[in-house]
Design a protein around this motif. Structure first.
Motif, short mmCIF file in Angstrom:
data_model
loop_
_atom_site.label_atom_id
_atom_site.label_comp_id
_atom_site.label_asym_id
_atom_site.label_seq_id
_atom_site.Cartn_x
_atom_site.Cartn_y
_atom_site.Cartn_z
N SER A 144 -8.30 29.70 -1.01
CA SER A 144 -9.21 28.66 -1.42
C SER A 144 -9.58 28.24 -0.63
CB SER A 144 -8.12 28.13 -2.55
OG SER A 144 -7.29 26.53 -1.99
N LEU A 145 -8.23 27.52 0.48
CA LEU A 145 -9.01 26.12 1.41
C LEU A 145 -9.92 27.21 2.49
CD1 LEU A 145 -7.67 23.99 3.21
CD2 LEU A 145 -6.52 25.61 4.67
N MET A 146 -9.85 28.77 2.62
CA MET A 146 -10.66 29.50 3.22
C MET A 146 -12.80 29.12 2.74
SD MET A 146 -10.04 30.80 6.41
CE MET A 146 -10.80 31.99 7.28
N ILE A 147 -12.30 29.13 1.99
CA ILE A 147 -13.96 29.38 0.58
C ILE A 147 -14.11 27.88 0.19
CG2 ILE A 147 -13.41 31.95 0.20
CD1 ILE A 147 -12.59 31.03 -3.02
N TYR A 148 -13.32 26.69 0.56
CA TYR A 148 -13.67 25.92 -0.44
C TYR A 148 -14.99 25.66 0.66
CZ TYR A 148 -14.21 21.45 -1.83
OH TYR A 148 -13.60 20.92 -2.86
N PRO A 149 -14.93 25.12 1.75
CA PRO A 149 -15.78 23.96 2.66
C PRO A 149 -17.21 25.08 2.60
CG PRO A 149 -13.71 25.12 3.91
CD PRO A 149 -13.80 25.00 3.34
N VAL A 150 -17.02 26.57 2.35
CA VAL A 150 -18.02 27.20 2.26
C VAL A 150 -19.05 26.51 1.14
CG1 VAL A 150 -19.24 29.38 1.65
CG2 VAL A 150 -17.66 29.31 3.42
N LEU A 151 -17.96 26.91 -0.55
CA LEU A 151 -18.42 25.88 -1.07
C LEU A 151 -19.34 24.50 -1.70
CD1 LEU A 151 -15.65 27.76 -3.88
CD2 LEU A 151 -18.35 27.73 -3.77
N SER A 152 -19.15 23.92 -0.22
CA SER A 152 -18.29 22.48 -0.47
C SER A 152 -20.21 22.48 0.60
CB SER A 152 -18.06 21.82 0.20
OG SER A 152 -17.59 22.12 1.33
N ARG A 153 -20.37 23.34 1.00
CA ARG A 153 -21.60 23.17 1.76
C ARG A 153 -23.00 23.76 0.87
NH1 ARG A 153 -20.85 27.46 6.57
NH2 ARG A 153 -22.98 27.53 6.97
N ILE A 154 -22.63 23.94 -0.59
CA ILE A 154 -23.28 25.11 -1.75
C ILE A 154 -24.15 23.34 -2.33
CG2 ILE A 154 -23.64 25.10 -3.86
CD1 ILE A 154 -21.72 27.40 -4.14
N HIS A 155 -25.75 23.20 -2.03
CA HIS A 155 -26.02 21.99 -1.57
C HIS A 155 -26.04 20.97 -3.47
CE1 HIS A 155 -29.59 19.18 -0.84
NE2 HIS A 155 -29.16 19.78 -0.02
#
Ligand code: ATP
Ligand code: ATP
Ligand code: MG
Ligand code: MG
Lengths: 269, 396, 294, 358, 358
Positions: C173-184
């Protein structure tokens, strides 16, 4: 609009309870148990024997804590010194053989470090590096360095070269640029990398054991015989202590970082 | 430390011949690293809080216990050091016996015949007794000094099984009547292996035939068949239907402690008492031996070839063989390990002190144990048995 | 001149250290796995160790177990981690307050627990006489210890799998969360405008977007569990043991004769993970290049 | 006189990753920016404006050529020693320093004593209208205020040349105008030489003394706003300046004839025979009414109204004259009489026609 | 007729974190956008344009009021069911989908069968000039192309209303003009109702049928571009539309007198006595030359030239008339005769003066 949020919150509460809180209950109970027959959920009676042994006897716990932290600290400092220039080179430049360099740096994430340690053990022995903290520090570098480089690379990626150009235009030489512009920006990344590095270093059993050969006693070396079939109460107490140490160190780093920023603000205000 | 590093080979050789006073003198100020299994707080405490302070006070020798997960690791490390030509190692005393001793001896990892130099060894130990002169059939040759004795006992909960079995056949019956209540640690666990050796003795006609090297028995394969048969016969009734065995005795003890199984075993006759004392085992825990006797062995202390503090190690070992140290070790509060000394060689007071140790209700009396002692067999059998067990029992 | 070589000079310390310590060790191990022990007078290269391994059923049993354990642990961790990350993401989207960052930190707690401790926690929880079994008994779900499934020190490796699922889910979750938070933030609005409900949004936008990071994270967990020693050592069974434990057993068997085999196991292990790494890297690179997402 | 001279500066980037678009190269550039002059580089995105600016700043090493200020050759002097200042598109304030410290940073690097540099910083902040903001952090300022701080920071160290790379393009239009006024004022006040980069014609026109129009790594034309607008050297410049009526044709036998044949008029005999373009500025097209006098040198055109857009008091009217589209400006008054589809008569003075070869 | 009607829609944001600036509130809004009309909301940043658009889209729940399309009340219908489309400032294309899939997304949500939706998507891409780009990913397109895709995505599902939130403000000026042309063309072609948000007057003027000028959560005026420009209801509107010459004064006894007393002229008797402003459009100020006829209702002004800026064929001349600054436009020809400091005589027709009370 309200409903999904409530559902998400409930899911999160349940997850937090089962993932974060619940698993520690038996560990905690076991460390205090005196006689704990199945199927009792609580121990028959409470005893501080394990904690007494771990914390107050001459079991060498505190020394081990000290050694663990010392090693983690040195490893981390060395890592940062190695990683900052490396991250700079990898983020800021494109050059021939870059992929190879990246592959070399990130290989230890993929290839387990004990493979290399077993290979190099005899060489270390001949060089007199076994049984020394220096040897263990060297052994801990390969599993930790990639993570530190990665963390600092992420910081570098968000530091556009424009900032340094701006500082140059204002007359800042390379050192001033690093101190006044680069360093403050990298700090969170460095702290993140340091946290990982400390955590990984603290958790190493096998390579610490192979290189330290018993003479470098870290907490995991002390803990391992108990966990792998020694006294469960003591194993539990040690585990809690170990987890506590790791968490405290990380929280400590975090607080230091926050303090640093606050101080910056306070001083200048 | 500096002076020990500079010890020449000659000087260390002298230790094997010079008189005790000289040895004690050169031991002064040395730091001695004792490598031993570190998973028991009792034993650790006994070393750290009973032995070490005394050594420091009386002989100015600093004893430093180094916790290991497995004695095998000790031998392995020595092999490496020998291979790498490391002449001044940090292991000064190691705690070994049986297979490890044989491996160490075969690889010439041990220093030399030092035990004859120790006053307490000479005074209180019956050097010619087979369990002292031989370690699992391997001549000791003074390479190691006996520290304590162990005897195999079965541990059971009196409240669950009031009349424990007295032979392997009775055990088999018990197992069938109480499915899931019995198991033994998977080989090569030391205790598990010992259990299988009892089966060997009882199913193939006594221990005497195995006091010779394995190679001299022509049709060993077929001779061992009844043992595998026995083990396979009880397997379906074992804990978890015999699909798996506990990893180690410690794990099995956990099973017993939590009531998951009704019987466990130990090569340490006082362990059960000590566990009761800690509240791990139920109060109604008792031990028993088979009518046909149970295995006993001796565990030893030795000095590796490249120890940097050999004099200090000798002094420390000598101290650990003193009647006081052995009496303290016997007490379940400290450890509960049987003494390596010959009672008859002690003074009356010393004998009284030793007899006065309360071994706890769970421990059999010293005489009861003494009367049911069987010798170990040489370690070449052990290897055959361990390999065979994997093949005939575990994998099937 | 300096400009041209600057990146190399900057990389030199890190690369040098790793080449010496890591690749040196690897190479050393490789030579020894081929039976090259100059100090013992062996300077020939022989592949006996490898031949022995490949023909031993023990090795293959080890290999299968390791593969199975690593696969299942990484899949469980991936599922749980994604669930965590998506919940956190949805929470952040709908509340907008700071509490989501506290949640986020809370879930990172297992990350900070050393693996040894994590493994031990699983032992205490899932032993047949463990905490869960006690609770189940008190709830009347089971009556005897034997009814509780064998989840620790079992031949299948459930204990190891559980440990890693628990320990590594926060990592995923730590690895994918930043990607998710880049979701506009506005993508949710966009998708609504075009007729997507919440579920459509997760399926069409959130999951595909986090896919690349997710696979990388899962792969890292896979490799990690594939080559981890401590937890399988504590929670595994003697036979079969996972490859790292098997290698360790060979390595510490007390005789140098087994060393080449131990090191050969290591080399096989390393080659396997590297091979997988290359495959995942290639897939992911194409993925990213195509989408211009990085 | 310390003019900034850019002499034959040239730069070729290395081949980029993608094979298909070739590496960018900046053609040799020669420019002189006079002391105290406000000089703009105007060109579309990606034409190399920033690259040229960085070459001047020394942030990029040139392949060839030299940078001089006055009689000093700065080509080998590192950026930090050139005493230039630069303002970037993003304000690039150091987020961990207060506004004051940001402004004083350049002086700090020059080892100016603390009291004094803070004093100077505060004075400069006053100049840009930010007195009292000194102890804030950049994050606590709006975009426009940040850009002001960046300007103050650039000016405080009294730079020889102020380089500005689209400093206002990230701002709101209203704010942008305000900042332009501020910059105009400050530039006059400090008499600083400014080299200004922009892709916005309005901005360049309203601020600059002289403008260089760039395209694809080349400088196409240098001149004042009026020169560029009325006498563009090429159609490219004309197009980039947004000129509407560029008519392709040929000059033959003293006569220009458009491609579609709708235009035809006599030209000076000196005009060379060649394919060429004529540019008709919309505001030069005059409506022909009964009352209006017919110029001698005037050419008359008849067109149909296609579209009329109201824009700031004027109507921008699209016509078709023959096949060619043509745009002219009419005042609202004039436009009131027309609607789409109607015929309209226009005239243009010959001297308002501008011929371009390419 | 399916007009979009916004009836008394009102929204109050919750108190923001910072105490000092109060929460934004959108005053009750009433608007009707006719079917097929191009309607713009024009206002400065932060005036609530986006908020209003989101209220219409259903992305924000209104506190009061209703949204109707034709005879259907959409107030309680969730966004995803309204069949509106929206184009945002950033193109907000989904980076993990191809251009085609992006365009087809809305159809997919409507469960249109795959073949058909891709066909439609391709057709729509052709309309926006992107045939052949369907299988690329958004990252491989330029900003303008991305915005075209966003437009195609919005149009493909045949929406009842197309909402656009400053769709071109992130683009380069040149591209922006091109996109405006495209949008104009497409809007006519599809005859779609457009509600367009912008803070750019030019954009609003050049695109819209009607415009609503907003400020601080309120709609100030609704009208065509010309109406707004020539007859702004308040000085606020005038200021926002960039009008230059707004002169404060008083109407007393049938006579307007500016504050500084420099202007004074008779007005209609009907003009109420009150403090008021007069707005003089720069292009309405005519240069008085010997030749030029003096209008009957004309007022003459004498001023001094302060500054002359060349801007697209015109000179924007700043004068001071008494103490008041005044701006007028002169053609280059006219301007040639003047330089800073000279005196200039201008006249203005009374009917070009516009009075505003506030
Ligand atoms: N470091 C570099 N390496 C290779 N090519 C580059 C580099 N920097 C810029 N370029 C290329 O050089 C060209 C000119 O870039 P430059 O930044 O000078 O343009 P610009 O005129 O400033 O554009 P903009 O108005 O968008 O800022 C571009 O095509 C760009 O892709
Ligand atoms: N979710 C919210 N909560 C509280 N206040 C908000 C919220 N969204 C916007 N606002 C405030 O409402 C006001 C209007 O915002 P809105 O986005 O509608 O302005 P805008 O006219 O679109 O401006 P811009 O041209 O900058 O996009 C602003 O002051 C903004 O700070
Ligand atoms: Mg640029
Ligand atoms: Mg907005």
């Amino acid at each position: 609009m309200k409903n999904p949020q409530v559902i998400i919150k409930i899911i999160l509460y349940v997850l937090v309870f089962f993932l974060m809180f619940f698993p520690f209950i038996p560990l905690f109970l076991s460390s205090l148990s005196f006689g704990w027959q199945w199927p009792n959920i609580l121990p028959d009676s409470i005893s501080f024997r394990a904690w007494d042994y771990v914390l107050f006897s001459s079991s060498g716990t505190w020394q081990a804590v000290g050694v663990s932290l010392l090693i983690a600290l040195i490893v981390t400092v060395v890592n940062i010194l190695l990683a900052v220039p490396a991250a700079n080179a990898l983020v800021r430049n494109s050059f021939r053989g870059k992929w190879l360099m990246e592959a070399i740096i990130f290989a230890p994430i993929i290839i387990p470090p004990f493979v290399a340690v077993m290979g190099i053990h005899l060489t270390f022995l001949k060089l007199g590096l076994t049984e020394t903290i220096a040897g263990v520090v060297l052994a801990h570098i390969s599993p930790t360095l990639p993570y530190v480089v990665r963390a600092i690379m992420i910081s570098y990626q968000t530091l556009s070269i424009d900032w340094e150009d701006q500082a140059r235009m204002l007359g800042a030489g390379p050192i001033a640029r690093f101190i006044f512009v680069v360093m403050p920006h990298l700090l969170p990344g460095i702290v993140a990398g340091a946290s990982l590095s400390i955590l990984i270093s603290l958790s190493q059993y096998l390579i610490t054991f192979i290189i330290g050969s018993g003479q470098v006693v870290t907490l995991s070396i002390l803990l391992f015989p108990f966990i792998s079939g020694g006294d469960p109460a003591i194993a539990s107490a040690y585990s809690l202590l170990f987890a506590g140490m790791a968490i405290l160190t990380l929280i400590g780093l975090d607080v230091l970082l926050k303090k640093y920023y606050q101080q910056k603000k306070a001083v200048t205000n | 430390s500096q002076n020990t590093d500079n010890q020449t080979a000659e000087e260390t050789e002298q230790l094997l011949t010079s008189d005790w006073q000289t040895i004690a003198d050169s031991a002064t100020g040395q730091q001695v690293n004792m490598y031993m299994w570190g998973g028991s707080d009792n034993i650790n405490r006994y070393i750290d809080e009973w032995v070490a302070p005394r050594l420091n006070q009386e002989h100015n020798v600093e004893l430093n216990r180094v916790p290991m997960n497995d004695s095998q690791d000790i031998i392995n490390q020595l092999v490496d050091e020998k291979f790498a030509g490391k002449s001044s190692g940090s292991m000064d005393i190691i705690w070994i016996n049986g297979e490890n001793f044989k491996a160490a001896k075969d690889n010439e990892l041990l220093w030399g015949s030092f035990s004859g130099q120790l006053p307490n060894f000479n005074d209180f130990i019956d050097k010619d007794a087979p369990e002292i002169a031989y370690d699992f059939g391997e001549p000791v040759d003074g390479l190691e000094a006996p520290w304590g004795k162990a005897q195999f006992v079965f541990v059971h909960d009196e409240s669950k099984s009031p009349t424990p079995p007295k032979s392997m056949d009775e055990l088999a019956e018990w197992v069938q009547e109480n499915p899931g209540q019995f198991t033994y640690p998977a080989l090569p666990d030391f205790t598990g292996s010992a259990f299988v050796r009892h089966v060997l003795y009882e199913t193939t006609g006594g221990y005497e035939q195995y006091q010779q090297p394995a190679a001299s028995i022509p049709n060993l394969e077929t001779q061992l068949e009844p043992m595998w048969d026995y083990l396979n016969r009880i397997e379906p009734y074992l804990w978890r239907d015999g699909e798996t065995y506990p990893e180690s005795l410690a794990k099995q003890d956990q099973l017993y402690a939590s009531g998951e199984i009704g019987m466990t075993m130990s090569y340490d006759p006082a362990l059960a008492a000590s566990e009761v004392l800690k509240g791990r085992f139920p109060e109604s825990t008792r031990t028993f031996v088979l009518d046909g006797g149970t295995l006993s062995n001796t565990h030893f202390l030795s000095i590796p070839f490249n120890s940097s503090a050999k004099a200090g190690a000798m002094v420390a070992i000598n101290e650990m063989l003193s009647p006081e140290a052995q009496t303290a070790k016997l007490s379940p509060e400290n450890w509960g390990d049987l003494s390596a000394l010959d009672l008859t060689l002690l003074s009356l007071e010393q004998q009284d002190a030793m007899n006065a140790v309360d071994l706890g209700a769970a421990t059999l009396s010293l005489t009861e144990l003494e009367e049911h002692r069987l010798p170990e067999l040489s370690s070449d059998y052990i290897e055959i048995i361990e390999k065979g067990w994997l093949q005939h029992v575990a994998k099937e | 001149m300096w400009q041209k070589n600057k990146p190399y000079l900057l990389l030199l310390p890190a690369i040098g250290t790793l080449v010496l310590l890591f690749f040196g060790g690897l190479f050393d191990g490789f030579l020894k796995s081929l039976g090259y022990f100059p100090a013992l007078g062996q300077t020939d290269f022989i592949v006996t160790a490898y031949r022995q391994l490949f023909s031993s059923s023990e090795f293959w049993a080890s290999f299968n177990l390791t593969l199975r354990v690593a696969l299942l642990s990484s899949l469980f961790a991936a599922g749980l981690g994604a669930l965590l990350a998506i919940s956190l993401f949805m929470l952040k989207e709908s509340t907008n307050d700071k509490s989501s960052s506290i949640w986020h930190r809370l879930f990172q707690l297992p990350l900070t627990i050393p693996h040894l401790v994590g493994g031990y926690i699983i032992v205490l929880l899932f032993m047949q006489s463990g905490f869960l079994s006690r609770i189940a008994t008190n709830l009347g779900v089971i009556d005897t210890i034997a009814e509780f499934p064998v989840l620790v020190n079992d031949a299948f490796g459930w204990g190891i799998i559980l440990t890693y699922a628990w320990k590594e889910a926060p990592f995923i979750s730590l690895m994918i969360y930043p990607v998710l938070s880049r979701i506009h933030q506005s993508w949710r609005d966009v998708s609504r405008i075009f007729g997507a409900n919440r579920w459509n949004y997760i399926r069409e936008i959130v999951i595909p977007v986090m896919m690349p990071a997710w696979t990388v994270a899962t792969f890292i967990v896979f490799v990690f569990t594939f080559s981890a020693f401590e937890v399988p050592f504590l929670l595994g069974v003697t036979y079969p043991s996972t490859l790292p434990v098997y290698s360790y057993q060979l390595y510490t068997s007390g005789t140098l004769a087994d060393r080449p085999e131990a090191l050969a196991v290591n080399i096989i292990l390393a080659s396997f993970t590297v091979l997988l790494g290359v495959v995942v890297y290639a897939i992911n690179k194409r993925w990213n290049a195509v989408k211009g997402w990085d | 006189m310390s003019d900034l001279r850019i002499i034959n500066v040239e730069k070729q980037y290395k081949q980029p990753q993608q094979k298909d678009n070739p590496a960018f190269s900046l053609q040799p550039v020669n420019l002189t920016v006079h002391e105290g002059e406000f000089f703009s580089l105007l060109g579309p995105s990606g034409c190399g404006k920033t690259s040229l600016l960085k070459l001047v700043a020394g942030l990029l090493p040139p392949d060839h050529g030299e940078i001089w200020v006055g009689d000093q050759n700065l080509t080998r002097v590192p950026s930090e020693a050139r005493n230039f200042a630069m303002v970037f598109q993003q304000s690039l304030l150091f987020p961990h320093m207060t506004v004051e410290d940001n402004v004083a940073f350049g002086l700090k690097m020059q080892k100016v004593e603390k009291q004094q540099r803070l004093k100077k910083a505060r004075e400069m902040l006053e100049h840009v209208g930010l007195q009292g903001y000194g102890s804030r952090f950049p994050g606590e300022l709006s975009g426009g205020q940040q850009q002001r701080v960046a300007l103050a920071r650039a000016l405080v160290a009294n730079p020889r040349v102020l380089l500005m790379d689209e400093p206002f393009s990230a701002l709101d239009p209203g704010l942008r105008e305000e900042m332009r006024d501020l910059l105009s004022r400050i530039q006059l006040e400090f008499h600083v030489t400014v080299l200004f980069v922009t892709h916005d014609r309005e901005e360049a026109f309203s601020l600059s003394d002289r403008i260089a129009v760039m395209s694809q790594g080349e400088i196409l034309q240098v001149g004042t706003a009026k020169e560029l607008y009325e006498r563009p050297l090429t159609t490219k410049v004309a197009l980039f300046l947004g000129m509407k009526n560029i008519i392709k044709g040929n000059v033959e036998e003293g006569c220009f004839r458009s491609m579609d044949g709708c235009f035809e008029f006599l030209v000076d005999a000196t005009t060379p025979h060649a394919p060429s373009y004529v540019i008709v500025r919309p505001e030069a097209l005059q409506l022909v009414t009964e009352a209006s006098p017919i110029g001698e040198a005037a050419i008359q055109l008849h067109g149909t109204v296609e579209q009329m857009k109201f824009n700031h008091g004027f109507y921008s009217v699209k016509l078709s004259v023959g096949d060619s589209p043509l745009t002219c400006s009419l005042s609202s008054q004039q436009a009131e009489g027309f609607c789409v589809g109607q015929t309209i008569v226009l005239q243009i003075d010959k001297k308002d026609l501008w011929f371009v070869n390419e």
